[in-house]
Scaffold this active site. Structure first.
Site: not given
Ligand SMILES: *[C@@H]1O[C@H](CO)[C@@H](O)[C@H](O)[C@H]1NC(C)=O
Ligand SMILES: *[C@@H]1O[C@H](CO)[C@@H](O)[C@H](O)[C@H]1NC(C)=O
Ligand SMILES: *[C@@H]1O[C@H](CO)[C@@H](O)[C@H](O)[C@H]1NC(C)=O
Length: 372
Positions: A159, A224, A319
């Protein structure tokens, strides 16, 4: 004395026999070194695999008996027999891992100690920053983390690579669009006097996992994971050195460390300094309850502070960064167990963050990084 020994060996023989016959019973046949049980691939016997079979690559499903469709059905974490998986010396990434250990002479004898929140210089030389630079601007917005796993490749979250233009346009230096920048060897990106030796890179390619999927409604993500190919090999030294891929699931580790430059509190500011947190891995059942099922336990795990008194968590900006453990064999190295993917609210122990399980993807990674 002799008599006693005889009695003992008789006991031992009986014990062994009963252990062997228990193993032969089909109901208790463990597989994958105790992390799963042999079950028929049906909705009732192994729902966890039955419903997500289409998501993961077929070669990631382990069979007990392929002809009969008996799979190695993963057990809930707390029911697993914890067995440390030894490294498979035939794997290229394991061979490379051994080499990485020699990059930094200073850490070979002193084990690195966790603790505190600010990371010391050279402590985590595998940490990468992924930033975006607007055309014509010299400032870089550092939005994600990553892990150096090879001199030329960084592991991150899929992402982090969402773009409005095509990948070719994004990578083309002559096309006017924001460009990705990777920085290695950084500690405090707002300081030039910190104990760091940053190296910056452009990307020549990036690969998002083909089954990556984001659920716009609840913010959950699947598969992811992504790889970044740098424009050249990084110079490996005390400040820049890769981490290793896990030899096994890493499920035996319940104490994990995450690091990143993310927000220090919910809706707060990003940290220009690299921070770390010690986190507890939660069992699948707890993750599923706390995250209201927005997690697939086959490919993801969750972790949090484990205590209402602690706000330890990973947050936006972390992230793509790693959650890792000390390498069991090599003093200088860490093993990346997961990739920070998403969470509901930062710093609330009731809402743990979700991590992509790296070990399920090591074949995919090896093909891209060490393949032809
Ligand atoms: C379990 O561990 C053994 C070594 O102890 C290894 O040879 C074997 O391949 C492992 N099995 C699986 C299914 O990973
Ligand atoms: C980059 O590093 C890899 C792995 O160490 C090595 O095989 C390769 O030859 C290097 N490439 C260059 C251009 O130095
Ligand atoms: C870094 O420094 C710039 C310029 O002084 C400032 O605008 C920015 O807020 C700082 N970033 C962080 C995360 O401290």
């Amino acid at each position: 004395m002799l008599k006693a020994m005889n009695t003992n060996s008789a006991f031992l023989a009986i014990f062994l026999l009963s252990a062997l016959s228990a193993r032969a019973a089909p109901t208790t046949e463990y597989c994958d070194n105790g992390t799963g049980e042999c079950k028929e691939l049906t909705a009732t016997d192994c729902p966890v695999l039955f419903y997500i079979e289409f998501i993961i690559e077929a070669n990631n499903i382990k069979y007990c008996d392929k002809a009969k469709d008996i799979v190695c059905c993963p057990l809930p974490l707390n029911a697993q027999k914890r067995v440390m998986t030894p490294a498979d010396p035939r794997k290229l990434y394991e061979k490379e891992c051994r080499r990485y250990n020699d990059v930094r002479p200073t850490c070979r004898s002193t084990p690195l100690i966790l603790g505190g929140t600010e990371v010391k210089g050279r402590e985590y030389p595998f940490m990468a920053l992924l930033g975006i630079q607007q055309p014509g601007s010299s400032t870089i917005s550092w939005d994600c983390g990553g892990t150096l796993i090879h001199p030329k490749f960084v592991l991150t979250a899929a992402h982090c690579l969402e773009t409005t233009e095509t990948k070719e346009q994004r990578l083309d230096p002559n096309y006017k669009s924001p460009k990705f920048v990777v920085r290695l060897g950084e500690l405090d990106y707002n300081s030039t006097t910190d104990d760091a030796q940053p190296q910056d890179f452009r990307l020549v390619n990036y690969v998002v996992h083909p089954a990556y999927d984001e659920n716009e409604d609840d913010g959950s993500r699947l598969n992811d994971i992504a790889l970044l190919e740098l424009d050249r090999n990084a110079t490996l030294n005390e400040y820049v050195a890769p981490a290793c891929l896990p030899s096994g699931s890493g499920d035996e580790h319940l104490d994990l460390t995450a690091a990143g430059w993310g927000y220090t509190k919910n809706a707060g500011d990003k940290s220009s300094k690299l921070l770390q947190v010690g986190l507890k891995r939660y069992g699948d059942q707890v993750c599923s309850e706390r995250l209201e099922s927005r997690i697939v336990s086959r490919t993801q795990f969750c972790a949090g502070s484990g205590s209402a008194n602690s706000q330890a968590d990973t947050c936006n900006g972390d992230s793509g960064g790693p959650i890792f453990v000390q390498h069991p064999v090599y003093n200088c190295l860490k093993q990346v167990i997961g990739i920070t993917s998403y969470g509901a609210i930062c710093g609330n122990y009731k809402f743990p963050s979700v991590y992509t399980k790296v070990h399920l993807y090591t074949d995919w990674i090896e093909n891209i990084v060490w393949g032809e």
